[in-house]
Write an enzyme that holds these catalytic residues in place. Sequence first.
Site: not given
Ligand code: CP3
Length: 341
Positions: A25, A29, A38, A74, A151
């Site tokens: 990730r 943020r 964002r 994502d 999910y």
């Molecule tokens: O830089 C990177 O690694 C690439 C970006 C990336 C995102 N999501 C962007 C994101 C990656 C690799 C993911 C994978 C992801 N998404 C996982 C597996 C990895 C992990 O953390 O376990 C999972 C379970 C998700 C599902 C998901 N997406 C959740 C639970 C959430 C909300 C909570 C959170 O972490 O913010 C997201 C939203 C998300 N995905 C954001 C980002 C940058 C934040 C929301 C936003 O930017 O508006």
Amino acid sequence: MIKNDLFLKALKGEIVERPPVWMMRQAGRYLPEFMALRDKYDFFTRCQTPELAAEITVQPIRRYGMDAAILFSDILVVPQAMNIEVQMKPNFGPYLPNPVRDQKGVDAVMVPDVDVELGYVMKAIKVTKQLLNDEIPLIGFAGSPWTILCYVVQGQGSKSFDMAKGFCFTQPKAAHELLQKITDTTIAYLKAKVKAGVDVVQIFDSWGGMLSPVDYQEFSWKYINQIIEALKDEVPVIAFGKGCWFALHEMAKSNASALGIDWTITAQNARYLTGGNITLQGNFDPARLLSPPAEIKRMVTQMINEFGKDKYIVNLGHGILPNIPLENAKAFIDAVKEYKG
Ligand code: CP3
């Protein structure tokens, strides 16, 4: 062809002068330049606009110079492409208003043409590869079928994913059909990503550790292994299972090039359980990036000493937290670059 090939070498198990480093990730943020975009564009606009996704992917690389980039996207774009509505609610996270909870729901799930439904990801990969200019490898990723099912059935994040587990345990036939549809889509998706230019793929099994060792084999690993088998001849595959240390021995028998581990296992135990041969990736506690920079550097150096510099990729044990100071993330990356074995 790729100028900095430390990451690819570590995945092949070759000798390196220092281990490669990236952060799960890493495009996120804690970066002010990410927050600026964002504020302007909602989540799926950022994912679906190739120029934005590419820009966000390279932001952490410009600032810190990691040894690999991971495409901004994502894991939930996959169920979205399978005819399941996915919303990203600010300050809440993923929300799926029509969760799948029975056979009828499973029947309505489609295995899509990934080039049509997820064509924007392939475009983002092409733009990102141009920006990266062959300096470092690009990682493509997908969620594990089990983590996606979590999910799709629960409808949102959860501390226990009790409904997802209940669905598997009371309606196993429907659950396995759903897992197979997700697996088939994921294989096609990752193959299309490779064709578009990603150099490595990682499978995120973020919620594998919710399952017992026996259930893990049946509902998660079996499907991850199908994905590994389908991709292994095209690119190195990294399998990351959060909380899945109990399965490491089995995972190490697969054709994955590396296994990702979280911070609840010592380097010594992880090497022991995996037989000492496969490349490991991890496993710094993401919250430890809140420690003072000098302490982070000391702990990272010690972590490398414990895993050994070869067959090792420095990473966190899960995604970076939003409240990590910029200089602390820098200390993490710099400690690896300054490592002298
Ligand atoms: O830089 C990177 O690694 C690439 C970006 C990336 C995102 N999501 C962007 C994101 C990656 C690799 C993911 C994978 C992801 N998404 C996982 C597996 C990895 C992990 O953390 O376990 C999972 C379970 C998700 C599902 C998901 N997406 C959740 C639970 C959430 C909300 C909570 C959170 O972490 O913010 C997201 C939203 C998300 N995905 C954001 C980002 C940058 C934040 C929301 C936003 O930017 O508006």
